[in-house]
Design an enzyme around this catalytic site. Structure first.
Site, PDB file in Angstrom:
ATOM      1  N   ASP A  16      89.816   6.678  46.932  1.00 25.58           N
ATOM      2  CA  ASP A  16      89.028   6.054  45.870  1.00 25.58           C
ATOM      3  C   ASP A  16      87.564   6.421  46.038  1.00 25.58           C
ATOM      4  O   ASP A  16      86.942   6.112  47.056  1.00 25.58           O
ATOM      5  CB  ASP A  16      89.210   4.532  45.924  1.00 25.58           C
ATOM      6  CG  ASP A  16      88.401   3.838  44.840  1.00 25.58           C
ATOM      7  OD1 ASP A  16      88.020   4.517  43.870  1.00 25.58           O
ATOM      8  OD2 ASP A  16      88.167   2.632  44.973  1.00 25.58           O
ATOM      9  N   SER A  17      87.014   7.065  45.016  1.00 27.14           N
ATOM     10  CA  SER A  17      85.614   7.469  45.073  1.00 27.14           C
ATOM     11  C   SER A  17      84.662   6.320  44.771  1.00 27.14           C
ATOM     12  O   SER A  17      83.451   6.461  44.916  1.00 27.14           O
ATOM     13  CB  SER A  17      85.363   8.610  44.079  1.00 27.14           C
ATOM     14  OG  SER A  17      85.737   8.207  42.773  1.00 27.14           O
TER      15      SER A  17
END
Length: 1409
Positions: free
Chosen positions: A292-293
């Site tokens: 997850d960025s």
């Protein structure tokens, strides 16, 4: 058609089979295929030449530049393809096995299309067919279906119902492609939701920077009037997707501030992404992480992934995107993961409500990692090195699958894992165990599923011929102990770590329960049977009635018979050579050995662990169902103990084990050490501590079943441990061959951990202890029946090379620590050791020698001295036959005697020597003359040993320093002959064949009997008090003078000639007094000062001995027992020659007495390039080669090839040479008691027969061939053997054989002349067996062959002897060629077969004869 249109890629070394197929098709199109397929006609016309040019040009055109060396100008098109075939057309079994492994491991991944998968599959099938494999159509279909994932199960089931006659690979592929389209349509209709809620991070700066490089303007994905219309999941309208929906963006902006507040109330590091629904479980499992960025923390939903964690109090409240919903993190800790490399995540939150695991890009960047997104996914790297690459995508979101290094993670019920835990049990047995309720903890096996994976150790250890039809056992046994079967297996090489050669089994037919004992001798069977009967009868309160055995002598001894009579046990003996009648024990032995062999192979342990594997195999077999039982739902263990066994404690044999150190440790000392799991004990695991070389039993351990031991890592080398820092040295006593039981803490009675069978009724090992393995037990506190502290590692980054690497590192660290300061308390002891090393001929310590001197354990130093050997003192320039004297612990000088414990013995020896000189009138003391050379003198000390290797006499010899003599002043001729060792074996062969008696006499101070022709003056020896100006004028020869040996020989020869003895014309040290009858003749052999006398007339023998004692001071040793280091055992019709005492001294000298035995001196494949390297390791290679050469020349022809090959590289002194030499020592370790046998043969046809062979171009360095030959007397007694590298390169195998024949003929003539010189005539030509028809043809045919016209003239000497009827050549098949053992290293089975035929047998074999 031009090259571009043909689309044939120039061959560059890849996919040769495809390239060759296309080239042949092109040549066929050009109508020139005949030139590569057919033979060249006798008359070549223009059309053939044109076709040849066309074919060659075509082939060269499609070869890349780097492969043009295969197409030189003077070869044909056919030869070009043949050259390429020889290199790239691999049809070996190894190639097929590698391709089959690739085929079995091939799986269809979710990212790959079915057509691409078909392409890879077809390529593998094509390569297999090109490698020579035969694959039927059904096999292809089966392999293809195995590669498919579970989503194809429906179509596979449908295919399975079809008739095999209608099934083709093309049909199956067609059906599978239809199924692929259906799966894709179903996937598009039910698109998975990955993200249910989005929480914005309060760290807006980070978020803005992270997405700075992303395109903010939505891309227009679909152009024109596409038939495919996308639909927004938010508003339901067509033409755009949810992220571009303006309605959705407006709602998102309105709720932004409220969501940020909710995050701040939960944590300052708010979770930015939460997986609430993941349906694609085939991509992401419990160890799968979504990258997850936008997340600011890592999050997991399985707390067992933690390697270390702490509670979060109060729980951390985390808001999700859906308004009003929260989740709670209750723990924070460390997670260790592995993909291609290991990665450690810190501050990972645990939330039970989370539906998946998240990996935060922000946290990864803070840890110094860089993340790159591309079309295929994402790559995580650190310092330029890739750490992780994602293995899957889930709705365009990167998903990474990991393996977790979790101590608390539960083991997956893996079929292969339980297969190995049960000692490589068969698949059917394991499934039967799963179906039936046989164990107290049966639930552990509920999820087992059959695996199609091939187990290579099982093939190595168990593959056998197809079974024969078995007769049904009609015996009905109603109770235990009514019938017991027994048999012995062995001898087995190498011996076990506690020196056992055999194992014996006792099998109860009713329960099929087996008890196994390891024994050293077959005679131990009786004591083991007594133990079995006593324990089993006490267990059941029943009597053994019948004992089924074979006719082995170990079962038919008087004490065994008396015991059975006393106990009322009846013998049932099998018919000789009919093992099927004792099928129960025969089959059990086979099952045990196969299982043990497989476990040792799978664990990659040395074969010396076979004893532990056999005991473990028995332990497991008793817990595996047997069809022989009446109630097949029970195991033999349950039938014997009347309760179910447990599964929890079963572990894979050979697994790495971390043992907890209980002794008081320093703050920063290690709390565990590594060992190897080798078996089960009543109260714990039986482990091998490779560093300290001992067995231990422990229960506070961590078992890593995924990390098996590498056999090269387990080296039994002594480790000199430091005083206080090596804590395991305190834990375990120094006796490396005892089993030490560690102390167990108090445990509760009810514990969910592993049960160890302490109760005597629960363990057959407790019921039937192995008397040969005494267990030293400390006092135990009260222990529970079902408790343990074992933890398990599912995976590990550690490599099993630690067994060697840690040992070496520990030694290096100790050495570095000692060199840092001078205040080392061990310095005085080290200096003493250095002095001792000097006394035995070893120079000052240096590094990297690889040799360790072992003192008694109580006297060992705590640090390892780095020693080296004096190469000058231990070179091959020394006489090899004096090699056996290098082990004597004797003084090096006269002054050294004063400081020895055996001072009085040496002083007595010195006085004896001086008295002998006085009686002999060796010198006259006079004043030193002018202008005369004075020869120096010194004392030399030695110890004389008997045939058992025990000292019997201290000897002090006064010698002159001959190097101070001057040529033509102090001496002229120096040569003195000595008997060949083959002459000694020749005499012994006559002795046993003609019933002669052989005695030995020892000449005291032999050289002192020589008469000098020159005037020599010598310095006064130490020990004589006299005027310093005086010297000794020598009246007779003395040891050390260059001419001393020659003077002694002339005196002895003259004494024998006075008695009408005549010496042999080919060996001057063999004399015969001919009386016209072999039994009345007297044969004498002289070896320096040892005299061997053989005759059939004892009166003549005694008279001759009296004559010698009158002429010289001699000792009568009567019947010969020990001669130049050889032990001679005389029997009525046999003579045994051995050097076991000398072999033991060699093993001790080179620190190999506890090494693992091997079955051959050298491996069948040798790396000659490494042997020829110029690396210098400062190891005593030359000294060891000299010792081995002495053994080989005397009694061990089985070492001839190994010594010959290794001695070629004696000047290199590299590590490869040293390792191969140590392997020879390991072979000697397993064959210490090997004996060369001479026996009487009344039915002999030839007095001398020979065998000759060669290994053509066997030397990979210079391509020279190797000659090997041997000669026997009276068809059995081996007297001569030799291995020699030929002087020139042979152009063919025939030439190499012909050159070898020349050497053999020379030796045959020497034997012929030796027989003739002692008046034994040969009635027939000497027969020599040769396995090369071409060589025999050249030798028999005087015409000049084309293939022999270049052979040197001297080699035609063999042809001349054949023509003169002196030699008779006879063809022999290669499999019967005994000389094959003297030409090259052989595989173990072939080597042992030929070794036995040479007349080399071990103790048990010789006793059996």
């Amino acid at each position: 058609m031009d090259k571009a249109k043909r689309n044939i890629k120039p061959f560059d070394g890849e996919k040769y089979a495809i390239w060759k197929f296309r080239i042949r098709a092109l040549l066929a199109e050009q109508d020139v295929l005949k030139v590569v397929d057919g033979l060249m006609p006798n008359e070549v016309d223009d059309s053939w030449k044109k076709a040849e040019r066309c074919a060659k040009s075509t082939i060269i055109e499609y070869l890349s530049d780097s492969f043009l060396n295969f197409a030189t100008s003077d070869i044909t098109a056919r030869q070009i393809l043949e050259n390429l075939d020889a290199v790239y057309e691999r049809k070996s079994l190894a190639s097929q096995l590698a391709l089959r492994k690739r085929l079995l491991s091939l799986k269809l991944s979710s990212e790959m299309s079915l057509l691409s998968h078909f392409h890879i599959f077809d390529e593998l099938i094509s390569e297999l067919l090109a490698a020579g494999a035969k694959i039927e159509e059904m096999d292809k279909i089966s392999h293809l279906l195995i590669t498919l994932p579970s989503c194809y199960d429906g179509i596979i089931t449908a295919i399975e119902t079809l008739s095999e006659e209608n099934l083709t690979l093309a049909f199956v592929k067609n059906r599978l492609l239809d199924q692929e389209i259906k799966i894709k349509n179903d996937h598009n209709d039910t698109s998975k939701k990955v993200m249910n809620a989005i929480v914005h991070n309060n760290n807006n700066t980070y978020k803005n920077n992270l997405f700075k490089n992303r395109v903010t303007k939505p891309k227009k994905i679909f152009k024109g009037n596409s038939k495919y219309k996308v639909k927004c999941h938010h508003c339901g309208r067509e033409g755009h997707i949810k992220k571009d929906c303006f309605h959705y963006k407006r709602i998102l902006n309105n709720k932004n501030k409220e969501n940020e507040k909710q995050v701040q109330t939960a944590t300052s590091h708010g979770i930015a992404f939460m997986v609430k629904e993941v349906n694609n479980t085939s991509v992401m499992d419990n160890c799968g992480f979504v990258l997850d960025s936008g997340a600011s923390d890592h999050l997991i939903n399985d707390e067992s992934l933690y390697t270390d964690s702490v509670e979060v109090v109060p729980p951390l409240k985390i808001a999700v995107a859906k308004q009003g919903e929260f989740i709670y993190a209750t723990k924070r800790g460390i997670v260790r993961l592995r993909n291609d490399h290991e990665i450690t995540l810190e501050d990972v939150l645990f939330c039970k409500e989370a539906a998946g695991n998240l990996m935060s890009v922000k946290r990864l960047q803070e840890a110094g990692m860089s993340i790159e997104f591309d079309k295929s996914g994402v790559t995580i790297s650190k310092n330029g090195l890739m750490v992780v690459k994602n293995s899957g995508m889930l709705n365009n979101v990167p998903v990474i699958n990991f393996q977790a290094y979790s101590i608390n993670a539960k083991h997956k019920n893996n079929f292969r894992l339980w297969h190995e835990r049960f000692g490589h049990i068969s698949d059917g047995k394991l499934l039967e165990i799963k179906r039936k309720n046989m164990f107290s903890d049966q639930s552990l096996l509920n999820n087992l599923e059959l695996s199609c994976e091939i187990c290579e150790p099982c093939l190595n250890g168990k593959q056998a011929r197809l079974p024969f039809k078995q007769l049904k056992d009609k015996t009905h046994i109603k109770r235990p102990l009514f019938v017991v079967h027994s048999d012995v297996c062995g001898p087995i090489t190498p011996v076990t770590l506690d020196d056992k050669n055999y194992f014996v089994i006792f099998v109860d037919q009713f329960t099929h329960y087996c008890v196994t004992y390891l024994i050293k001798y077959k005679s131990d069977v009786f004591s083991m049977f007594q133990d079995f009967v006593a324990k089993s009868e006490a267990h059941f309160n029943l009597k053994v009635v019948y004992l089924y055995i074979d006719n082995g002598r170990e079962y038919l001894s008087n004490e065994m018979r008396q015991f059975c009579v006393k106990k009322g046990i009846s013998y049932h003996l099998t018919v000789p050579h009919t093992p099927q009648l004792n099928g129960v024990s025969e089959r059990m032995i086979r099952t045990i050995t196969e299982k043990a062999r497989t476990m040792v192979s799978g664990a990659k342990l040395d074969k010396s662990f076979w004893g532990e594997a056999v005991l473990t195999a028995t332990y497991l077999i008793n817990r595996i169902p047997s069809r022989a039982l009446v109630d097949s739902s029970k195991t033999p263990y349950e039938m014997w103990h009347n309760k179910k066994p447990y599964l929890k404690h079963l572990r894979v044999f050979g697994a790495t084990v971390y043992v907890h150190i209980k002794n008081k440790q320093g703050k920063f000392d290690d709390k565990s050490f590594k060992s190897i799991f080798v078996g089960y004990e009543p109260n714990g695991f039986k482990l091998w501590d490779a560093v300290n070389e001992k067995f231990i039993v422990a229960r506070d351990v961590v078992v890593d079943e995924t990390n098996m031991v590498n056999s090269r890592a387990v080296k039994f080398e002594t480790v000199f441990l430091k005083d206080s820092k090596e804590s395991e040295n305190k834990n375990f006593p120094n006796d490396s061959r005892k089993i030490i039981q560690t102390e167990f803490p108090n445990e509760s009675k009810e514990c969910d951990n592993i049960q160890f069978l302490k109760d005597s009724k629960e363990s057959e090992n407790k019921n039937f202890p192995n008397d040969s393995r005494k267990i030293i037990q400390t006092e135990f506190p009260n222990e529970s029946k079902e408790c343990d502290n074992i933890q398990f590692l599912k995976d590990s980054k550690e490599s099993n090379k630690y067994f060697l690497n840690e040992s070496k590192k520990r030694k290096r660290d100790d050495h570095l620590n000692e060199s840092k300061g001078s205040g080392n308390p061990n310095e005085s002891r080290e200096s003493e050791t250095a002095e001792h090393l000097k006394e035995i001929g070893i120079d000052n310590p240096t590094k990297n020698d690889g040799i360790e001197i072992i003192n008694r354990r109580s006297e060992r130093l705590k640090t390892k001295p780095q020693i080296s050997y004096n190469e000058e003192d231990n070179s091959l320039n020394k006489v090899v036959l004096n090699a056996h004297t290098i082990f004597n612990d004797v003084p090096n000088s006269f002054d050294e005697i004063q400081y020895r414990d055996d001072k009085s013995s040496w002083e007595e020896a010195i006085n004896t020597e001086l008295n002998a000189h006085k009686i002999n009138n060796t010198w006259t003391i006079t004043k030193r003359p002018e202008n005369k050379n004075i020869v120096d003198s010194r004392w030399v000390f030695s110890v004389k040993y008997n045939e058992l290797g025990n000292p019997i006499r201290y000897k002090a010899r006064l010698v002159a320093r001959g190097f101070t003599q001057k040529y033509q002043i102090d001496y002229e001729e120096t040569f003195a002959p000595v008997a060949r060792i083959s002459s000694f074996r020749f005499i012994l062969s006559l002795v046993i064949q003609y019933n002669l008696k052989v005695h030995q006499m020892d000449v005291k101070t032999a050289f002192l009997n020589g008469t000098l022709k020159e005037e020599i003056y010598m310095r006064l020896p130490q020990g004589i008090s006299c005027n310093s100006d005086n010297v000794c004028k020598l009246n007779k020869a003395i040891y050390g003078l260059k001419q001393a040996a020659r003077c002694w020989f002339e005196v002895f020869e003259q004494a024998l000639k006075e008695c009408e003895f005549v010496n042999s014309s080919v060996d001057r040290c063999i004399y015969i007094l001919d009386k016209g009858n072999i039994n009345e003749n007297i044969y004498v052999l002289l070896y320096v000062d040892d005299v061997v006398i053989a005759t059939g007339d004892m009166t003549r023998m005694n008279n001759f001995k009296r004559y010698l004692m009158e002429k010289f001071r001699m000792t009568d040793l009567n019947e010969i027992k020990h001669f130049i280091g050889i032990r001679i055992e005389m029997q009525e019709d046999k003579i045994y020659l051995s050097q076991s005492a000398y072999v033991k001294k060699i093993l001790s000298k080179f620190n190999m007495e506890n090494c693992n035995a091997v079955s051959t001196p050298l491996p069948s494949k040798i790396n000659y390039e490494l042997l020829n390297s110029d690396e210098d390791c400062n190891t005593p290679c030359r000294s060891l080669i000299g010792c081995l050469m002495y053994i080989m020349l005397c009694t061990r022809p089985d070492l001839t090839t190994a010594v010959n090959i290794l001695s070629r590289y004696s000047s290199k002194n590299n590590s490869e040479l040293w390792q191969n030499l140590k392997r020879v020592l390991r072979y000697l370790k397993g064959t210490i008691d090997m004996k060369l046998i001479f026996k009487k043969n009344l039915a002999f046809e030839n007095k001398i027969i020979g065998y000759v062979d060669s290994d053509w171009a066997g030397s990979e360095i210079d391509r020279k061939s190797t000659t090997g030959y041997l000669f026997k007397m009276f068809d059995f007694n081996l007297i001569c053997w030799n291995t020699k590298r030929q002087n020139s390169v042979a152009a063919s195998s025939t030439e190499a054989e012909y050159m070898a024949l020349f050497e053999a003929v020379r030796e045959a003539l020497w034997l012929k002349f030796l027989l003739t010189s002692i008046n034994i005539k040969l009635e027939n030509p000497i027969k020599i067996y040769e396995d090369n028809q071409g060589c025999i043809s050249i030798a028999n045919n005087p015409s000049c062959h084309k293939r022999a016209k270049h052979i040197d003239i001297k080699y035609h000497f063999a042809r001349e002897q054949v023509q003169n009827n002196v030699i008779c050549l006879e063809y022999i098949p290669t499999e019967n060629q005994l000389a094959d053992i003297f030409t090259k290293p052989l595989p173990a089975a072939r080597f042992v077969e030929l070794r036995d035929k040479l007349g080399l047998l071990q103790d048990d074999q010789s006793n059996a004869e």
